[in-house]
Design an enzyme around this catalytic site. Structure first.
Site, mmCIF file in Angstrom:
data_model
loop_
_atom_site.group_PDB
_atom_site.id
_atom_site.type_symbol
_atom_site.label_atom_id
_atom_site.label_comp_id
_atom_site.label_asym_id
_atom_site.label_seq_id
_atom_site.Cartn_x
_atom_site.Cartn_y
_atom_site.Cartn_z
ATOM 1 N N TRP A 100 0.823 -1.207 0.000
ATOM 2 C CA TRP A 100 0.000 0.000 0.000
ATOM 3 C C TRP A 100 0.857 1.256 0.000
ATOM 4 C CZ3 TRP A 100 -4.286 -1.388 -1.824
ATOM 5 C CH2 TRP A 100 -4.828 -2.636 -1.492
ATOM 6 N N ASP A 167 -0.898 7.155 6.339
ATOM 7 C CA ASP A 167 -2.007 6.247 6.052
ATOM 8 C C ASP A 167 -2.146 5.336 7.268
ATOM 9 O OD1 ASP A 167 -3.700 4.212 5.268
ATOM 10 O OD2 ASP A 167 -2.597 3.697 3.441
ATOM 11 N N LYS A 191 -11.219 -1.421 8.686
ATOM 12 C CA LYS A 191 -10.337 -2.224 9.531
ATOM 13 C C LYS A 191 -10.749 -2.107 10.998
ATOM 14 C CE LYS A 191 -7.694 -2.648 5.822
ATOM 15 N NZ LYS A 191 -7.649 -3.859 5.003
#
Length: 358
Positions: A100, A167, A191
């Protein structure tokens, strides 16, 4: 119904309380006679949801008035682009710690001069880079605090000589964060703080407006701040579930309390991985994530991988298959994953070891 233990990496396990409230709201939202997915986002009833959700974020993370909280569509993957559009003028640096982080860097490179200040790609992202220097001439430095695929985590708030952007998709609300150290914290909700379909952004207002390029309205954080996260119709149902998830978190004692539980869960599972002769962890011990625990069969026992997977499924374990790019196993033990489930997985691993090693 058979009890299952949900270790999915995202969408992930949510509190039963939040799901029950969501079901009620789907049938009748605040006595309006309409579902929460039918009611106008300009109604006073919906306005209360937005205000309460924003207030819970501010309270749980102690977010200062210097920062605004946004709820946006597009997920963290769209945020990769928004970051560069809103902050990149001359040069940006990224800490490349996984898939990511690499994707975030790719989007920034499409906008301007962006590069990896340090990377752990040389060892398949199994550690967090150390002893690198952050240049003082960067517009910003971007980090991915938790790496879901490889199971590593930056579990502290670093001092940074330039605006710091993070992030925090997969570890937000799992531990206390000094928000004042960040120009921007963003992530997908699915999440720790809600279902898929909404992203959060915590942005320091005075860090915006520094780039000279034209920014399309939908990609401009200032437009969304001015619109109160309702420049366009917001993803109402995910935001509602987020609100209820944060209410549950507050009832658990907040972020400080859940952080202790998360550390206990992670310690229990890592201890079994280190003890059990059939398994071995994949992340450097000093960088292990408390959210995503990654492990594989130990050397000499690789042939048992599929058998253990089937055995674990028979015991009610769901979502422990490792990411397709790395294989093995991954147990995502986010906030709403109970200690009971982690204990059940540990018992499952012990039982399998006893079956295979006499």
């Amino acid at each position: 119904m058979k009890k299952v233990h949900n270790f999915n990496a995202g969408p992930c396990v949510l509190p039963d309380q939040a799901i029950d409230k969501a079901i009620e709201a789907l049938k009748d939202f605040e006595g309006t006679g309409m579902s929460v997915i039918e009611v106008s986002h300009r109604s006073k009833e919906w306005g209360k949801v937005m205000d309460e959700c924003r207030s819970l974020w501010r309270e749980l993370l102690d977010i200062p008035d210097t920062h605004e909280i946004l709820f946006l569509g597009g997920g963290a993957s769209l945020e990769f682009l928004l970051v560069a559009m809103n902050f990149l003028e001359n040069k940006a640096g990224y800490l490349e710690t996984g898939v990511w982080a690499k994707k975030a860097l790719k989007e920034a490179k499409g906008i301007g001069n962006a590069y990896a200040v340090a990377s752990s790609a040389d060892r398949t992202y199994s550690y967090i880079p150390k002893n690198y220097e952050i240049p003082f001439d960067l517009d910003y430095f971007h980090i991915t605090t938790n790496n879901t695929i490889y199971g590593t985590e930056i579990s502290y708030d670093m001092d940074c000589p330039v605006p710091l952007i993070a992030d925090m998709s997969s570890d937000i609300m799992s531990r206390p964060v000094d928000v004042s150290k960040y120009a921007l914290i963003y992530g997908g909700a699915q999440k720790n703080v809600g279902p898929a379909g909404v992203a959060f952004a915590i942005v320091r207002k005075d860090a915006l407006g520094k780039v000279t390029r034209y920014i399309p309205s939908m990609l401009d954080y200032r437009v969304h701040i001015d619109g109160g996260s309702m420049f366009n119709t917001p993803p109402v149902f995910p935001i509602f579930v987020m609100k209820e998830t944060l209410k549950w978190l507050k009832e658990q004692g907040g972020v400080e309390a859940i952080s202790k539980v998360n550390k206990e869960k992670a310690a229990l599972l890592y201890a079994e991985i280190d003890r059990n002769r059939l398994f071995t962890g994949t992340a450097a011990k000093e960088d292990r994530s408390i959210m995503n625990v990654c492990f594989v069969m130990a050397e000499g026992y690789e042939y048992l991988q599929d058998e253990f997977m089937e055995f674990a499924k028979s015991k009610g374990m769901v979502g422990i298959k490792g990411h397709r790019s790395v294989g093995g196993f991954r147990a995502s033990i986010y906030n709403a994953c109970p200690l009971e489930s982690v204990s059940a997985l540990v018992d499952c691993m012990k039982e399998f070891e006893n079956m295979k090693i006499k």
